[in-house]
Design an enzyme around this catalytic site. Structure first.
Site, PDB file in Angstrom:
ATOM      1  N   TYR A 136       0.862  -1.189   0.000  1.00  0.00           N
ATOM      2  CA  TYR A 136       0.000   0.000   0.000  1.00  0.00           C
ATOM      3  C   TYR A 136       0.895   1.235   0.000  1.00  0.00           C
ATOM      4  CZ  TYR A 136      -3.451   3.422   1.606  1.00  0.00           C
ATOM      5  OH  TYR A 136      -4.273   4.517   1.717  1.00  0.00           O
TER       6      TYR A 136
ATOM      7  N   ASP B 132       9.585   3.011  -0.061  1.00  0.00           N
ATOM      8  CA  ASP B 132       8.500   3.597   0.724  1.00  0.00           C
ATOM      9  C   ASP B 132       8.808   3.265   2.181  1.00  0.00           C
ATOM     10  OD1 ASP B 132       6.233   4.081   2.202  1.00  0.00           O
ATOM     11  OD2 ASP B 132       4.830   3.387   0.676  1.00  0.00           O
TER      12      ASP B 132
ATOM     13  N   LYS C 126       4.023   9.184   8.543  1.00  0.00           N
ATOM     14  CA  LYS C 126       3.627   8.642   9.845  1.00  0.00           C
ATOM     15  C   LYS C 126       4.470   9.193  11.007  1.00  0.00           C
ATOM     16  CE  LYS C 126       1.546   4.189   8.506  1.00  0.00           C
ATOM     17  NZ  LYS C 126       0.288   4.546   8.022  1.00  0.00           N
TER      18      LYS C 126
HETATM   19  N1  PMP Z   1       2.840   3.971   2.328  1.00  0.00           N
HETATM   20  C1  PMP Z   1       2.775   3.139   3.369  1.00  0.00           C
HETATM   21  C2  PMP Z   1       3.758   2.020   3.491  1.00  0.00           C
HETATM   22  C3  PMP Z   1       1.800   3.325   4.363  1.00  0.00           C
HETATM   23  O1  PMP Z   1       1.727   2.475   5.394  1.00  0.00           O
HETATM   24  C4  PMP Z   1       0.905   4.418   4.238  1.00  0.00           C
HETATM   25  C5  PMP Z   1      -0.168   4.662   5.296  1.00  0.00           C
HETATM   26  N2  PMP Z   1      -0.824   3.541   5.746  1.00  0.00           N
HETATM   27  C6  PMP Z   1       1.017   5.250   3.135  1.00  0.00           C
HETATM   28  C7  PMP Z   1       1.996   5.002   2.202  1.00  0.00           C
HETATM   29  C8  PMP Z   1       0.103   6.430   2.972  1.00  0.00           C
HETATM   30  O2  PMP Z   1       0.386   7.370   3.960  1.00  0.00           O
HETATM   31  P1  PMP Z   1      -0.742   8.435   4.413  1.00  0.00           P
HETATM   32  O3  PMP Z   1      -1.823   7.649   5.075  1.00  0.00           O
HETATM   33  O4  PMP Z   1      -0.032   9.359   5.336  1.00  0.00           O
HETATM   34  O5  PMP Z   1      -1.202   9.109   3.170  1.00  0.00           O
END
Ligand code: PMP
Length: 442
Positions: free
Chosen positions: A154, A250, A277
């Site tokens: 994700y 990521d 985060k």
């Molecule tokens: N990449 C990863 C690995 C994530 O865990 C998340 C959030 N769950 C995101 C991208 C997206 O981040 P945000 O919710 O701050 O848009």
């Protein structure tokens, strides 16, 4: 073996949460599913009222240990004194300006000093925008348009990455996750399987002339904190370098792996990284950065391949000072202490599951951990398809009834105010849930 009704835990949950239920009924009048992010669960989610340190209270006044910290975004727990002081000061001085602010420089310096592969960085308001920009920059830099992403990863929910993210594994098929996305987009996103070097290398090589970047999480977050094999990341590094493709990490979740992020933990360095985060210490944030020659494409003076980047709340001073204050406290010694608490917890979980003959795989890097009720090692998203979903649900509600908050798929995070007592409390809670519902073999 089950030895009580599987829904005992849910009945107990319902008995103790009438106010959440009432608010949920109201919420459904105004918000689809009664929530504003995709984290609802049956029969209804708890509404939280307040948090302090490692504790959170629901609307019915029940106090629980917060073993998730807003999906791993609160490494210092709730209401850290220094973070609050810097926020209070900033609140008085102004919460947003459309101009540079000293805290931009401070947080950018922290990232560039700690993350070896990042020469220059830009801020966004979310991890979603951060991964988006890594893709845009990769396209500008390489002159190619396609991206490769991992099955079960994700990166936010937008056209370029809305394929095969969390949930059931679809590889080698490709599943569009938003309705009626333009069909032609399907060809522009290539899916690779996590921790499978042979297949991933072959797929990347087959599509090399079209690929701008390969986006990978050093620890697959949403699919269950599944850590990468070192050789997998090394192989991706090598093949992308050989083929002139950018490697994007990521690190939105995996930043918590240690002082230098997961890239320092593995000693494998990408061309670009996305963060989020925990970086905001609880406030909304995202950041992306990497090699100077790539990030220079963000300079206004760049001709030809300039990448436009704006955002009314980019670098808002509240998120910035919260991040600065948080990361000043996250010293190498603090990471070491968190690692040792997490090891103790993981070992304890394995021992307790052993007592009850319950197959479990405990995954996660740094202060992050996840329980998979599965007898086989968890290497990729497709392995989690075989997790025991009923037991996961029962244990989630069981832990809630025992005073522990973690995610519905039993992902957890340890925060700095925690000590051995909180680790013991988690383990006692887990043993109680197992003892109530399963027969011990010892
Ligand atoms: N990449 C990863 C690995 C994530 O865990 C998340 C959030 N769950 C995101 C991208 C997206 O981040 P945000 O919710 O701050 O848009």
């Amino acid at each position: 073996m089950f030895n009580s009704l599987p829904d005992f835990e849910i009945s107990r949950y319902v008995e103790r949460s009438p106010k959440s239920k009432k608010f949920f009924n109201q919420a459904q009048k105004y918000l689809p599913d009664g929530v504003t992010r995709g984290t609802s669960y049956e029969p209804y989610p708890l509404f939280w009222e307040k948090g302090k340190s490692f504790n959170i209270w629901d609307l019915d006044g029940i106090k629980r240990l917060d073993f998730f910290g807003n999906n791993s975004s609160l490494p210092l727990g709730h209401g850290n004194f220094e973070v609050q002081q810097s926020l209070n000061k900033q609140l008085k001085e102004g919460v947003s300006f459309n101009a540079p602010h000293p805290a931009h420089v401070e947080l950018a310096k922290i990232i560039c000093d700690r993350i070896k592969s990042v020469d220059l960085v830009r801020f966004t308001n979310s991890g979603t925008e951060a991964t988006m920009n890594c893709i845009y920059a990769s396209r500008a830099y390489t002159g190619r348009s396609y991206i490769a992403k991992v099955d079960g990863a994700y990166h936010g929910m937008y056209d370029s990455v809305a394929f095969n993210s969390v949930g059931k594994s679809y590889f080698p098929d490709k599943k569009m996750e938003l309705p009626n996305m333009p069909a032609e987009l399907k060809d522009t996103v290539i899916i690779i399987p996590y921790n499978d070097s042979e297949k991933s290398i072959q797929i990347i090589k087959d599509n090399a002339d079209k690929l701008a970047c390969v986006v990978v999480e050093p620890m697959l977050g949403g699919s269950g904190f599944i850590q990468a094999d070192l050789e997998y990341l090394q192989n991706l590094r090598q093949v992308t370098q050989d083929e002139g493709i950018l490697l994007v990490f990521d690190e939105i979740c995996s930043l918590r792996a240690g002082y230098g992020g997961a890239q320092a933990y593995y000693d494998v360095y990408p061309d670009m990284s996305a963060f989020g985060k925990s970086l905001g210490g609880g406030f909304p944030i995202g950041a992306f950065g990497g090699k100077r020659e790539i990030m220079d494409l963000y300079k206004e003076s760049t001709s030809g391949q300039h990448v436009q980047h704006s955002g009314s709340f980019n670098g808002n001073p509240m998120s910035m000072v919260s991040g600065v204050s948080t990361f000043k406290q996250l010293t190498p010694d603090v990471y070491k202490r968190l690692d040792s608490l997490t090891s103790k917890l993981k070992e304890g979980i394995n021992n307790i599951a052993g007592e009850f003959d319950i197959p479990v795989q405990v995954t996660g890097l740094g202060s992050l951990f996840a329980l998979h009720f599965n007898s086989n090692p968890i290497k990729r998203n497709s392995d989690t398809d075989f997790n025991d979903k009923d037991r996961t649900r029962q244990v989630f509600f069981g832990l809630l009834n025992e005073g522990i908050w973690s995610s519905q798929n039993l992902l957890g995070a340890i925060s700095t105010p925690m000590e051995e007592a909180q680790i013991d409390a988690y383990l006692i809670a887990l043993r109680n849930v197992f003892a109530r519902n399963y027969t011990s073999i010892r």
